[in-house]
Design an enzyme around this catalytic site. Structure first.
Site, PDB file in Angstrom:
ATOM      1  N   GLU A  40       0.830  -1.213   0.000  1.00 33.94           N
ATOM      2  CA  GLU A  40       0.000   0.000   0.000  1.00 33.94           C
ATOM      3  C   GLU A  40       0.865   1.265   0.000  1.00 33.94           C
ATOM      4  OE1 GLU A  40      -3.466   1.937   2.901  1.00 33.94           O
ATOM      5  OE2 GLU A  40      -1.847   0.731   3.764  1.00 33.94           O
ATOM      6  N   LYS A 111      -9.849   2.597  -1.532  1.00 32.00           N
ATOM      7  CA  LYS A 111      -9.967   2.052  -0.180  1.00 32.00           C
ATOM      8  C   LYS A 111     -11.205   2.608   0.528  1.00 32.00           C
ATOM      9  CE  LYS A 111      -7.098   1.664   4.023  1.00 32.00           C
ATOM     10  NZ  LYS A 111      -5.822   2.136   4.612  1.00 32.00           N
ATOM     11  N   CYS A 146      -5.226  -2.817   3.509  1.00 31.45           N
ATOM     12  CA  CYS A 146      -4.743  -2.534   4.853  1.00 31.45           C
ATOM     13  C   CYS A 146      -5.855  -2.505   5.914  1.00 31.45           C
ATOM     14  CB  CYS A 146      -3.946  -1.223   4.852  1.00 31.45           C
ATOM     15  SG  CYS A 146      -2.846  -1.010   6.286  1.00 31.45           S
TER      16      CYS A 146
END
Length: 265
Positions: A40, A111, A146
């Site tokens: 990421e 995300k 994440c």
């Protein structure tokens, strides 16, 4: 199939352009793999908040160009981790990019769950809205990033959308390393899917990274796990084990809550 997770070290001392060139070289070296995964926000750093606005780029920017070329040379599916995406009509986003072996950018994922509570990513970035799965030559990928790993409802939605391999790039800090490996195994067991979780190494913006990129099978068994330094974690496995696990232990058919409504025709 063969997957290679590039646990890239991210430091304040290396300029983003140099790290971009180094990452591209590492991808090109993975000829023979089916899927390559990067972490990421590796071009700028997952905690380098002060660099994000000036360093944001479009989906046709220098990172995309470098990764497309590298995927094409290596002949691999490339999950290029994520970048700070500059949307010309909106905020910046934490956006993952998936390239086909011919170098075409075929899928992106913004995300959904932003880390930081009342600071950092949660404040300065926009939230994604779409669940993203990606059919490939070997399996259907479910894309997450994440902090998403802490929200099982996202992974159940990816399961319902057909995901067999869950790909999770991250910039997960060392102080919560045990959570990282525990949650990766939990998501694999819950969805009876492979989890390929690729983290960063090194230290940037004063935050030591956890490393420990990990590949977990549908039974929760760890097939491979990296250490704390930069390395390429390569593992061979059979995606058909997903269907076999779901048949041998059909726990998913006993779901009672959160089941998608049947499609009306």
């Amino acid at each position: 199939m063969r997957a290679s997770l590039i646990q890239l070290a991210v430091s304040d001392a290396e300029p983003p352009a140099e790290r971009r060139a180094r990452a591209a070289a590492l991808v090109r070296a993975q000829q023979g793999a089916d899927l390559v995964v990067l972490p990421e926000l590796w071009p700028l750093g997952g905690f380098a908040y002060d660099l994000w606005s000036d360093g944001a780029e479009g989906l046709d920017g220098p990172t995309s160009d470098a990764m497309a070329a590298a995927a094409r040379v290596a002949g691999v599916w490339l999950h290029a981790g994520s970048i700070v995406e500059r949307d010309p009509d909106g905020p910046i986003y934490n956006t993952s990019m998936l390239f086909a072996p011919d170098g075409e950018l075929v899928h992106t994922y913004r995300k959904i769950h932003r880390f930081g509570f009342d600071s950092g990513e949660a404040v300065v970035m926009g939230a994604g809205q779409e669940i993203v799965t990606a059919p490939t030559d070997f399996a259907t990928l479910g894309l997450a990033t994440c902090y998403d790993l802490r929200f099982p409802e996202l992974f159940r939605a990816l399961l319902d959308a057909g995901a067999q391999l869950l790909v999770v790039p991250a910039a997960w800090p060392a102080r919560r390393r045990e959570h990282w490996t525990l949650l990766a195994r939990a998501r694999a067991v819950e969805e009876q899917a492979f989890v390929l979780a690729c983290n960063t190494a090194g230290t940037h913006a004063g935050v030591e990274q956890a490393g420990h990129s990990i590949v977990v099978d549908p039974w929760g068994r760890v097939l491979a796990e990296a250490g704390t330094e930069e390395e390429v974690l390569t593992v061979d496995f059979d995606p058909s084990e997903v269907a076999a696990a779901r048949k041998d232990f059909p726990v998913l058919r006993d779901r009672l809550l959160g089941i998608p409504a049947p499609v009306q025709r």
